[in-house]
Structure formats: C-alpha cells, structure tokens
Design a protein around this motif. Structure first.
Motif, PDB file in Angstrom:
ATOM      1  N   SER A 174       0.831  -1.208   0.000  1.00 19.25           N
ATOM      2  CA  SER A 174       0.000   0.000   0.000  1.00 19.25           C
ATOM      3  C   SER A 174       0.862   1.252   0.000  1.00 19.25           C
ATOM      4  CB  SER A 174      -0.933   0.023   1.215  1.00 19.25           C
ATOM      5  OG  SER A 174      -1.888  -0.991   1.125  1.00 19.25           O
ATOM      6  N   ALA A 175       1.917   1.237   0.792  1.00 19.77           N
ATOM      7  CA  ALA A 175       2.823   2.395   0.843  1.00 19.77           C
ATOM      8  C   ALA A 175       3.501   2.589  -0.513  1.00 19.77           C
ATOM      9  CB  ALA A 175       3.864   2.206   1.941  1.00 19.77           C
ATOM     10  N   ALA A 176       3.901   1.495  -1.132  1.00 18.71           N
ATOM     11  CA  ALA A 176       4.541   1.588  -2.453  1.00 18.71           C
ATOM     12  C   ALA A 176       3.558   2.123  -3.492  1.00 18.71           C
ATOM     13  CB  ALA A 176       5.069   0.220  -2.878  1.00 18.71           C
ATOM     14  N   GLU A 177       2.312   1.642  -3.443  1.00 14.80           N
ATOM     15  CA  GLU A 177       1.297   2.145  -4.374  1.00 14.80           C
ATOM     16  C   GLU A 177       1.034   3.622  -4.149  1.00 14.80           C
ATOM     17  OE1 GLU A 177      -2.148  -0.349  -3.948  1.00 14.80           O
ATOM     18  OE2 GLU A 177      -1.120  -2.095  -4.768  1.00 14.80           O
ATOM     19  N   LEU A 178       1.003   4.045  -2.889  1.00 10.41           N
ATOM     20  CA  LEU A 178       0.805   5.457  -2.568  1.00 10.41           C
ATOM     21  C   LEU A 178       1.965   6.297  -3.094  1.00 10.41           C
ATOM     22  CD1 LEU A 178      -0.881   7.637  -1.159  1.00 10.41           C
ATOM     23  CD2 LEU A 178       0.363   7.113   0.941  1.00 10.41           C
ATOM     24  N   LEU A 179       3.191   5.824  -2.875  1.00 13.05           N
ATOM     25  CA  LEU A 179       4.360   6.552  -3.378  1.00 13.05           C
ATOM     26  C   LEU A 179       4.338   6.646  -4.903  1.00 13.05           C
ATOM     27  CD1 LEU A 179       7.228   5.214  -1.082  1.00 13.05           C
ATOM     28  CD2 LEU A 179       6.289   7.529  -1.160  1.00 13.05           C
ATOM     29  N   LEU A 180       3.959   5.557  -5.554  1.00 12.81           N
ATOM     30  CA  LEU A 180       3.872   5.561  -7.013  1.00 12.81           C
ATOM     31  C   LEU A 180       2.803   6.535  -7.482  1.00 12.81           C
ATOM     32  CD1 LEU A 180       4.705   4.374  -9.739  1.00 12.81           C
ATOM     33  CD2 LEU A 180       3.028   2.560  -9.382  1.00 12.81           C
ATOM     34  N   SER A 181       1.675   6.526  -6.815  1.00 16.77           N
ATOM     35  CA  SER A 181       0.590   7.443  -7.166  1.00 16.77           C
ATOM     36  C   SER A 181       1.029   8.889  -6.973  1.00 16.77           C
ATOM     37  CB  SER A 181      -0.639   7.128  -6.313  1.00 16.77           C
ATOM     38  OG  SER A 181      -1.693   7.995  -6.618  1.00 16.77           O
ATOM     39  N   GLN A 182       1.705   9.173  -5.859  1.00 16.21           N
ATOM     40  CA  GLN A 182       2.196  10.527  -5.612  1.00 16.21           C
ATOM     41  C   GLN A 182       3.223  10.937  -6.660  1.00 16.21           C
ATOM     42  OE1 GLN A 182       3.560  10.093  -1.559  1.00 16.21           O
ATOM     43  NE2 GLN A 182       1.648  10.886  -0.717  1.00 16.21           N
ATOM     44  N   ALA A 183       4.089  10.019  -7.041  1.00 15.49           N
ATOM     45  CA  ALA A 183       5.092  10.320  -8.066  1.00 15.49           C
ATOM     46  C   ALA A 183       4.420  10.620  -9.399  1.00 15.49           C
ATOM     47  CB  ALA A 183       6.070   9.148  -8.213  1.00 15.49           C
ATOM     48  N   ARG A 184       3.381   9.855  -9.720  1.00 17.24           N
ATOM     49  CA  ARG A 184       2.654  10.122 -10.972  1.00 17.24           C
ATOM     50  C   ARG A 184       1.985  11.493 -10.933  1.00 17.24           C
ATOM     51  NH1 ARG A 184      -0.049   4.248 -11.438  1.00 17.24           N
ATOM     52  NH2 ARG A 184       1.608   3.242 -12.628  1.00 17.24           N
ATOM     53  N   ILE A 185       1.352  11.807  -9.807  1.00 18.33           N
ATOM     54  CA  ILE A 185       0.677  13.105  -9.665  1.00 18.33           C
ATOM     55  C   ILE A 185       1.695  14.236  -9.791  1.00 18.33           C
ATOM     56  CG2 ILE A 185      -0.503  14.605  -8.013  1.00 18.33           C
ATOM     57  CD1 ILE A 185      -1.997  12.042  -7.054  1.00 18.33           C
ATOM     58  N   THR A 186       2.837  14.078  -9.124  1.00 10.75           N
ATOM     59  CA  THR A 186       3.883  15.100  -9.188  1.00 10.75           C
ATOM     60  C   THR A 186       4.391  15.252 -10.619  1.00 10.75           C
ATOM     61  OG1 THR A 186       4.530  14.667  -6.910  1.00 10.75           O
ATOM     62  CG2 THR A 186       6.163  15.756  -8.308  1.00 10.75           C
ATOM     63  N   ALA A 187       4.630  14.137 -11.280  1.00 12.70           N
ATOM     64  CA  ALA A 187       5.128  14.183 -12.658  1.00 12.70           C
ATOM     65  C   ALA A 187       4.097  14.839 -13.580  1.00 12.70           C
ATOM     66  CB  ALA A 187       5.463  12.775 -13.153  1.00 12.70           C
ATOM     67  N   ARG A 188       2.837  14.475 -13.407  1.00 17.99           N
ATOM     68  CA  ARG A 188       1.795  15.083 -14.235  1.00 17.99           C
ATOM     69  C   ARG A 188       1.693  16.584 -13.964  1.00 17.99           C
ATOM     70  NH1 ARG A 188      -3.180  10.755 -14.802  1.00 17.99           N
ATOM     71  NH2 ARG A 188      -1.959   9.251 -15.983  1.00 17.99           N
ATOM     72  N   GLY A 189       1.814  16.959 -12.698  1.00 14.06           N
ATOM     73  CA  GLY A 189       1.792  18.384 -12.357  1.00 14.06           C
ATOM     74  C   GLY A 189       2.943  19.126 -13.005  1.00 14.06           C
ATOM     75  N   GLN A 190       4.118  18.510 -12.997  1.00 13.34           N
ATOM     76  CA  GLN A 190       5.283  19.136 -13.617  1.00 13.34           C
ATOM     77  C   GLN A 190       5.096  19.263 -15.128  1.00 13.34           C
ATOM     78  OE1 GLN A 190       8.389  16.547 -12.208  1.00 13.34           O
ATOM     79  NE2 GLN A 190       8.674  17.692 -10.313  1.00 13.34           N
ATOM     80  N   VAL A 191       4.547  18.228 -15.739  1.00 16.11           N
ATOM     81  CA  VAL A 191       4.300  18.279 -17.180  1.00 16.11           C
ATOM     82  C   VAL A 191       3.294  19.386 -17.494  1.00 16.11           C
ATOM     83  CG1 VAL A 191       3.246  17.038 -19.124  1.00 16.11           C
ATOM     84  CG2 VAL A 191       4.929  15.896 -17.666  1.00 16.11           C
ATOM     85  N   MET A 192       2.219  19.469 -16.681  1.00 16.96           N
ATOM     86  CA  MET A 192       1.199  20.491 -16.945  1.00 16.96           C
ATOM     87  C   MET A 192       1.761  21.896 -16.718  1.00 16.96           C
ATOM     88  SD  MET A 192      -1.174  18.860 -18.249  1.00 16.96           S
ATOM     89  CE  MET A 192      -2.244  20.260 -18.477  1.00 16.96           C
ATOM     90  N   GLU A 193       2.629  22.063 -15.738  1.00 14.72           N
ATOM     91  CA  GLU A 193       3.256  23.377 -15.533  1.00 14.72           C
ATOM     92  C   GLU A 193       4.162  23.725 -16.710  1.00 14.72           C
ATOM     93  OE1 GLU A 193       2.704  25.898 -13.400  1.00 14.72           O
ATOM     94  OE2 GLU A 193       1.021  24.629 -12.844  1.00 14.72           O
ATOM     95  N   ARG A 194       4.846  22.718 -17.244  1.00 14.03           N
ATOM     96  CA  ARG A 194       5.698  22.956 -18.421  1.00 14.03           C
ATOM     97  C   ARG A 194       4.839  23.332 -19.628  1.00 14.03           C
ATOM     98  NH1 ARG A 194       9.298  18.264 -19.213  1.00 14.03           N
ATOM     99  NH2 ARG A 194       7.983  17.628 -20.914  1.00 14.03           N
ATOM    100  N   VAL A 195       3.704  22.637 -19.785  1.00 13.18           N
ATOM    101  CA  VAL A 195       2.784  22.971 -20.887  1.00 13.18           C
ATOM    102  C   VAL A 195       2.287  24.407 -20.709  1.00 13.18           C
ATOM    103  CG1 VAL A 195       0.479  22.482 -21.834  1.00 13.18           C
ATOM    104  CG2 VAL A 195       2.066  20.608 -21.387  1.00 13.18           C
TER     105      VAL A 195
END
Length: 188
Positions: free
Chosen positions: A62-83
C-alpha cells in the motif's frame, strides 16, 4: 533372619518399583503435557508471525502504491506546468508577430464592449503603434504601461474603473478547462 530380611527387601524393592513406576508415569505425563503446550504455543506463534508478515507485506504494498501514485501526480503536475509555461511563452512570442495587431484590436474591442464609456487605452510601449489608429478612431487617449505585456487596458471615463484584456490573463481564466483538455490529450 536372612529369609525375613530377603522377604522385606523384596517387598521394599517391589514397593520402590511401584512408586518409581508411578513417578515415572507422572513425570512422562507432565513432560508430554508440557511438550503439547510448547507445540501449541509454537504453532500459535507461527500463525501470528505469518499473519504479521502478511499484514506488513500489505502495508508495504500500500505504501509503495501510494508513493507511485504521488510520483505520478507530481510528474503530471510538472508536465502540466511545463505545458502552461510553453503556452505562455507562445503567447508572448505572438506579440512579436504581424498578426498581433489584429489580435490587439480584437482585445481592445472586447474590452470596450465591457466597459461602456472609456477615456483611454493603455498598452505596452512596444505596441502603441499597433493600437494608435484604433484609439483615435474611438476618440480615446492612448497611454503606455510596460506592465501590460500582451493586451490592452481600457480606463473608464473618470478613471475609476478599468477593463484589462490580455492574452496572459485570458490564459489564466481559461487554464482549468484547457489543462483538463491537455491532460486528456496527453494521458488519455
């Protein structure tokens, strides 16, 4: 006396044998009960350890899934800020193109429609020549302000109200809808 002694010794030996057999049987029963309890405790501890291990494994997953989900959200946020930054840069580059004069006129017309009676139009000093003729045709004084980078500000008669219509502000107002469409286009 030796015969009596032999008989007594035989009886004593028999009595000792009976007592020893009973003691040995009791000792065996105690050892067997202790062994059974030890096996039960061992089995119980083994089940508890297995359950604890399984629970720890679920928590780790569960912790690993949460970390992965947070990493995806962060990456998507970074991509959207770059866009968003790239769109903003594109809008600023648009101010250097010949078609910006037409865009600036449209922005000014929209602002004029929203303010009613205006007394002046304010633009970036670099864009004053693009809006000079438009301002004269509307009977407005043309002023410059370097803080207005990509649009126009119309000041109402009396100077108490104004309407600002710029490409960057329009991007800000429309960003939520645009970002949702961009995210869908990027990630499906």
């Amino acid at each position: 006396m030796s015969k009596l002694e032999d008989i007594l010794q035989g009886e004593v030996a028999a009595e000792i044998g009976v007592i020893a057999a009973e003691a040995e049987a009791r000792a065996k029963a105690i050892v067997d009960a202790a062994m059974a309890r030890a096996e039960a405790l061992k089995a119980n501890k083994q089940r508890q350890l297995e359950a604890d291990h399984a629970a720890a494994l679920r928590r780790a997953e569960s912790a690993a899934e949460l970390l992965l989900s947070q990493a995806r959200i962060t990456a998507r946020g970074q991509v959207m800020e770059r866009v968003r930054a790239e769109v903003g840069d594109s809008l600023q580059q648009l101010t250097q193109k010949p078609e910006f004069a037409s865009i600036l006129h449209k922005l000014a017309d929209e602002a004029l429609g929203n303010i009613g009676k205006a007394e002046s139009a304010v633009v970036n000093p670099a864009h004053a020549s693009l809006l000079n003729e438009w301002a004269q045709s509307k009977g407005l004084q043309l002023k410059t302000d370097p803080s207005i980078r990509d649009g126009v500000r119309l000041v109402a008669v009396g100077g108490r109200a104004f309407v600002q219509n710029t490409l960057s502000e329009r991007l800000e107002r429309a960003w939520d809808a645009l970002s949702a469409k961009a995210a869908k286009a990027i990630w499906g």
